[in-house]
Motif scaffolding. Structure first.
Motif, PDB file in Angstrom:
ATOM      1  N   ALA A  87       0.843  -1.195   0.000  1.00 19.86           N
ATOM      2  CA  ALA A  87       0.000   0.000   0.000  1.00 19.86           C
ATOM      3  C   ALA A  87       0.884   1.253   0.000  1.00 19.86           C
ATOM      4  CB  ALA A  87      -0.932  -0.010   1.211  1.00 19.86           C
ATOM      5  N   ALA A  88       1.886   1.250   0.862  1.00 22.32           N
ATOM      6  CA  ALA A  88       2.809   2.398   0.895  1.00 22.32           C
ATOM      7  C   ALA A  88       3.619   2.468  -0.405  1.00 22.32           C
ATOM      8  CB  ALA A  88       3.734   2.285   2.097  1.00 22.32           C
ATOM      9  N   PHE A 108       0.270   1.074   8.821  1.00 18.46           N
ATOM     10  CA  PHE A 108       0.457   1.880   7.615  1.00 18.46           C
ATOM     11  C   PHE A 108       1.470   2.987   7.867  1.00 18.46           C
ATOM     12  CE2 PHE A 108      -0.264   5.562   4.975  1.00 18.46           C
ATOM     13  CZ  PHE A 108      -0.146   5.000   3.716  1.00 18.46           C
ATOM     14  N   LYS A 109       1.348   3.621   9.024  1.00 19.44           N
ATOM     15  CA  LYS A 109       2.258   4.723   9.351  1.00 19.44           C
ATOM     16  C   LYS A 109       3.717   4.234   9.325  1.00 19.44           C
ATOM     17  CE  LYS A 109       0.826   7.503  12.796  1.00 19.44           C
ATOM     18  NZ  LYS A 109       0.765   7.925  14.203  1.00 19.44           N
ATOM     19  N   ASN A 110       3.956   3.104  10.003  1.00 19.21           N
ATOM     20  CA  ASN A 110       5.319   2.530  10.005  1.00 19.21           C
ATOM     21  C   ASN A 110       5.793   2.227   8.598  1.00 19.21           C
ATOM     22  OD1 ASN A 110       5.789   2.522  12.706  1.00 19.21           O
ATOM     23  ND2 ASN A 110       5.289   0.349  12.994  1.00 19.21           N
ATOM     24  N   ASN A 111       4.924   1.580   7.836  1.00 16.29           N
ATOM     25  CA  ASN A 111       5.307   1.193   6.482  1.00 16.29           C
ATOM     26  C   ASN A 111       5.632   2.408   5.628  1.00 16.29           C
ATOM     27  OD1 ASN A 111       4.994  -1.515   6.975  1.00 16.29           O
ATOM     28  ND2 ASN A 111       2.929  -1.636   6.153  1.00 16.29           N
ATOM     29  N   ASN A 115       9.478   3.861   3.900  1.00 14.59           N
ATOM     30  CA  ASN A 115       9.632   3.965   2.453  1.00 14.59           C
ATOM     31  C   ASN A 115       9.696   5.403   1.974  1.00 14.59           C
ATOM     32  OD1 ASN A 115       9.426   1.128   1.123  1.00 14.59           O
ATOM     33  ND2 ASN A 115       8.021   1.120   2.845  1.00 14.59           N
ATOM     34  N   GLY A 116      10.046   6.299   2.859  1.00 16.79           N
ATOM     35  CA  GLY A 116      10.221   7.686   2.454  1.00 16.79           C
ATOM     36  C   GLY A 116       8.928   8.393   2.103  1.00 16.79           C
ATOM     37  N   LEU A 117       7.809   7.833   2.577  1.00 14.59           N
ATOM     38  CA  LEU A 117       6.511   8.479   2.370  1.00 14.59           C
ATOM     39  C   LEU A 117       6.117   9.066   3.722  1.00 14.59           C
ATOM     40  CD1 LEU A 117       3.926   8.803   0.516  1.00 14.59           C
ATOM     41  CD2 LEU A 117       3.142   6.659   1.521  1.00 14.59           C
TER      42      LEU A 117
ATOM     43  N   ILE B 145       3.763  -7.129  10.745  1.00 13.19           N
ATOM     44  CA  ILE B 145       4.757  -6.133  10.341  1.00 13.19           C
ATOM     45  C   ILE B 145       4.743  -5.977   8.822  1.00 13.19           C
ATOM     46  CG2 ILE B 145       6.293  -6.470  12.325  1.00 13.19           C
ATOM     47  CD1 ILE B 145       7.971  -8.367  10.634  1.00 13.19           C
ATOM     48  N   GLY B 146       5.352  -4.903   8.340  1.00 13.50           N
ATOM     49  CA  GLY B 146       5.471  -4.681   6.912  1.00 13.50           C
ATOM     50  C   GLY B 146       6.724  -5.349   6.362  1.00 13.50           C
ATOM     51  N   THR B 147       6.863  -5.311   5.055  1.00 12.41           N
ATOM     52  CA  THR B 147       7.968  -6.030   4.415  1.00 12.41           C
ATOM     53  C   THR B 147       9.348  -5.477   4.793  1.00 12.41           C
ATOM     54  OG1 THR B 147       6.542  -6.716   2.597  1.00 12.41           O
ATOM     55  CG2 THR B 147       8.895  -6.757   2.181  1.00 12.41           C
ATOM     56  N   SER B 148       9.446  -4.156   4.983  1.00  9.45           N
ATOM     57  CA  SER B 148      10.739  -3.605   5.418  1.00  9.45           C
ATOM     58  C   SER B 148      11.128  -4.190   6.766  1.00  9.45           C
ATOM     59  CB  SER B 148      10.667  -2.085   5.566  1.00  9.45           C
ATOM     60  OG  SER B 148      10.438  -1.485   4.325  1.00  9.45           O
ATOM     61  N   GLU B 149      10.111  -4.397   7.601  1.00 12.35           N
ATOM     62  CA  GLU B 149      10.374  -4.976   8.922  1.00 12.35           C
ATOM     63  C   GLU B 149      10.690  -6.472   8.826  1.00 12.35           C
ATOM     64  OE1 GLU B 149       7.674  -1.975  11.618  1.00 12.35           O
ATOM     65  OE2 GLU B 149       6.676  -3.324  10.247  1.00 12.35           O
ATOM     66  N   VAL B 150      10.061  -7.137   7.866  1.00 11.16           N
ATOM     67  CA  VAL B 150      10.416  -8.544   7.623  1.00 11.16           C
ATOM     68  C   VAL B 150      11.917  -8.603   7.293  1.00 11.16           C
ATOM     69  CG1 VAL B 150      10.110 -10.518   6.061  1.00 11.16           C
ATOM     70  CG2 VAL B 150       8.107  -9.215   6.832  1.00 11.16           C
ATOM     71  N   GLU B 151      12.338  -7.665   6.485  1.00  9.57           N
ATOM     72  CA  GLU B 151      13.763  -7.619   6.126  1.00  9.57           C
ATOM     73  C   GLU B 151      14.637  -7.378   7.366  1.00  9.57           C
ATOM     74  OE1 GLU B 151      14.590  -4.946   2.851  1.00  9.57           O
ATOM     75  OE2 GLU B 151      16.745  -5.034   3.218  1.00  9.57           O
ATOM     76  N   MET B 152      14.169  -6.508   8.260  1.00 11.41           N
ATOM     77  CA  MET B 152      14.930  -6.255   9.497  1.00 11.41           C
ATOM     78  C   MET B 152      15.086  -7.529  10.309  1.00 11.41           C
ATOM     79  SD  MET B 152      13.183  -2.807  11.025  1.00 11.41           S
ATOM     80  CE  MET B 152      12.517  -1.658   9.826  1.00 11.41           C
TER      81      MET B 152
END
Ligand code: SF4
Lengths: 197, 466
Positions: A87-88, A108-111, A115-117, B145-152
């Motif tokens: 989504a992000a 969503f906020k974390n994501n 990602n620079g959004l 968690i999101g994918t960036s966090e999966v990577e972490m």
């Protein structure tokens, strides 16, 4: 992924005054089959944006000639539902750099931040001020100053401060990334592991 | 010493470091991985040239994309096949245990974690999937968690997380017949809305919660995220220990007894303070169903869809938009609407108890002819057990068919899509526009209510057929 360096942004905005926009609306599940991060912008708000036959729906804001810009101004409780980071990615890939709402879902906020959004949470009343100004004049410029944590309407000067975690702010301003940080304390993590086994 | 909540106790024990003015570095004990949210994370660590930090604490399974019939054949959809193959490839490359299609342990991540005993009290667990909150039923701190966090987590076994606030929801009293765990959680979300839990981690307590089986507790914790909360958890007790005993990856023998002694300490101190406390009375809870396009739009089946005037002034526009999507009139009775599809499954209600409940209800009855019903087990083990207990035969006799495990119509990434404009009663967790396929309309309910709808062909309060 290291993100772009985030500076002050001045841009007209795209209004989406809908509440509870969930991540299934932002990017429907059937478009999550890619194995890279690119290209999700094409399917951003897919089912609101296109008919079943793939034709643009004239009444959806992303298809209007009136509105453009790198700032999305949305209704309350944006980004609820699934944790999909897609989504992000989709919002960012489409070209937005800032999403403004009066309330964001946590994941969503974390994501977005990863990602620079930049999610900018404003008061209910300032959100109305923004939406009214955009509706009146689609070319109205909104300024988002991350350093000062301030969002303002260029013409009238109306402004409001927003909150952001200081660590995250630093990351955005410098283009750092959490994984770089975690890797830099790898030793500490290993000590922690030893201490509990 | 300051009094601590259960959440504090587990969280604090896993903090490796604190960033000044920033998030905590939280150590993760178990990482669950599936095919949709992981490929970009694996690509990330590869481009950094680093290995998976603790492959032995990571388990993977493909669930979101998989077909629920003919699983022995190659997946037809090219993109799905590619994503599932990519997961296999990544797991092989990085030494991660994979329970692939047809493996006896295959299934939805949140179903196999508990049934294999991977999920245990006191652990921190994450997965690139918001319903990771399910595992909190065991008294663990588990969240999506999101994918960036999966990577972490792949890279360091840690993530950066701000500590959430704490809420306790106490449900006291006895649940009446026909009222299930799903009704409890739909009731809670209807009360607090889809943003009522945002910023919090919820502890569920009270006699009604204690009376639930482990599976029922999982259903409640599973849907915590639908209130906006980061997760939900329940202090472990005898019910938990009994469930854990003998599970494949649970401690065994004297290790188990020792573990139980430690698990017994996992509860909130009696005077611990929560940032927010809510109390509900179990006797007020009836069979629930949703009528709108978010899980907070739920009501008693015996009741009516709220009239526009009953909705807060600022929310009326989106309320009307939502009902227009569903094709429902404000103020109309909920029961009696014609149902086209029934879906029993998902990580919310795809476990063996759910199938038992449905089988028991439909035994000796016949499915309404116009209803298409999909009964999808949450895992291979659930499927096998259903065959063993004769559940599949009972279902067959009533006109249902047991499919093979996966997420299926919960998010319709495979072929199990509800067609446009059709109305489905589903035991899953989300009723968003198009969630079950473009243009699909979803009413969320318990397995019992889903079974009642399948038999009568209309939305029905199951108590009228008990
Ligand atoms: S069953 Fe549904 S909610 Fe659960 S993991 Fe699968 S897609 Fe997500």
């Amino acid at each position: 992924m290291p993100t772009d360096i985030f500076n002050t942004i001045e841009s007209p905005a795209v209004p989406l005054p809908i509440e509870n926009v969930d991540t299934d609306q932002i990017i429907p599940a059937r478009f999550l089959k890619a194995t890279t991060r690119e290209g999700f912008g094409e399917n951003l708000f897919r089912d609101w944006r296109y008919t079943k036959l793939g034709e643009p729906k004239a009444d959806f804001v992303l298809n209007s000639d009136t509105y453009s810009g790198t700032i999305l101004v949305a209704g309350k409780n944006f980004g609820s539902g699934s944790s999909r980071e897609h989504a992000a990615w989709a919002i960012h890939d489409y070209g937005f750099k800032v999403v403004v709402s009066s309330f964001f879902a946590d994941i969503f906020k974390n994501n977005a931040l990863n990602n620079g959004l930049l999610p900018v949470q404003v008061s209910e009343s300032f959100l109305s001020t923004l939406l009214e100004a955009i509706e009146k004049d689609a070319s109205t410029i909104i300024k988002v100053d991350l350093e000062k944590q301030e969002i303002s309407l260029k013409a009238s000067g109306a402004s409001e401060n927003f909150e952001i975690n200081p660590y995250k702010k630093e990351c955005l301003l410098k283009g750092y990334d959490d994984i770089d940080y975690l890797l830099s304390i790898k030793e500490k993590i290993e000590q922690f592991e030893l201490s509990r086994s | 010493m300051a009094k601590k909540t259960l959440f504090d106790k587990i969280w604090d024990k896993h903090v490796v470091d604190e960033i000044k003015g920033g998030p905590s570095v939280l150590y993760i004990d178990r990482h669950l991985v599936h095919e949709v949210t992981s490929p970009q994370a694996f690509a990330g660590i590869e481009s950094r040239g680093i290995p998976v930090s603790r492959p032995e604490n990571t388990v993977a399974t493909p669930d979101h994309n998989v077909p629920t019939i003919d699983q022995h054949l190659p997946i037809k959809d090219q993109l799905s096949r590619f994503q599932v193959n990519k997961l296999t490839e990544n797991c092989e490359k990085h030494g991660i245990t994979l329970y692939g299609l047809n493996h006896p342990y295959h299934g939805i991540v949140h179903v196999i974690g508990p049934e294999l005993g991977i999920t245990q009290p006191g652990l921190t667990m994450v997965c690139g999937d918001s319903h990771t909150s399910t595992h909190g039923a065991f008294g663990s701190v588990a969240f999506g968690i999101g994918t960036s966090e999966v990577e972490m987590v792949l890279a360091t076994q840690c993530i950066l997380q701000p500590k959430p606030k704490k809420m306790r929801i106490t449900v006291d009293g006895e649940l009446s017949a026909g009222v299930t765990a799903k009704d409890v959680v739909l009731y809670i979300i209807a009360k607090i809305s889809t943003s009522g839990g945002t910023g919090y981690f919820i502890e569920y307590a009270g006699s009604a919660i204690r009376s639930l089986s482990m599976e029922g507790r999982m259903t409640v914790c599973n849907m915590s995220i639908e209130s906006g909360a980061r997760g939900g958890l329940i202090a472990p007790d005898e019910t938990t220990f009994k469930y854990m005993k003998g599970r494949v990856f649970a401690p065994a023998g004297s290790d188990f007894d020792q573990a139980v002694e430690e698990w017994k300490l996992l509860k909130s101190d009696s005077n611990a303070t929560f940032d927010k406390e809510l109390h509900f009375d179990a006797t007020d809870i009836e069979p629930m169903i949703t009528y709108g396009t978010n899980p907070g739009m739920g009501a008693k089946i015996a009741g009516k869809i709220p009239a526009v005037e009953e909705v807060e002034a600022g929310n009326r526009e989106s309320y009307e938009k939502s009902l227009a999507y569903m094709g429902f009139n404000p103020g109309s009775p909920i029961a009696g609407r014609k149902v086209d599809y029934v879906f029993v499954g998902s990580c919310t209600n795809g476990r063996i108890e759910d199938l038992r409940e449905v089988a028991q209800f439909v035994k000796g009855r016949k499915k309404a002819e116009h209803v298409t019903a999909w009964i999808v087990p949450g895992s291979k083990q659930v499927e096998e057990q259903a065959h063993k207990e004769g559940i599949s035969q009972t279902l067959d006799a009533a006109g249902f068919k047991l499919r093979q495990p996966g997420c299926s119509a919960c998010l319709a990434m495979n072929d199990d899509k509800i067609p446009e404009g059709m109305l489905a009663v589903a035991t899953s967790n989300r009723n968003f526009e198009g969630r079950q396929g473009p243009g699909s309309r979803t009413m969320l309910a318990s397995p019992l209510t889903a079974a009642a709808a399948a038999i009568s062909g209309v939305v029905t309060d199951p108590r009228t057929l008990l």
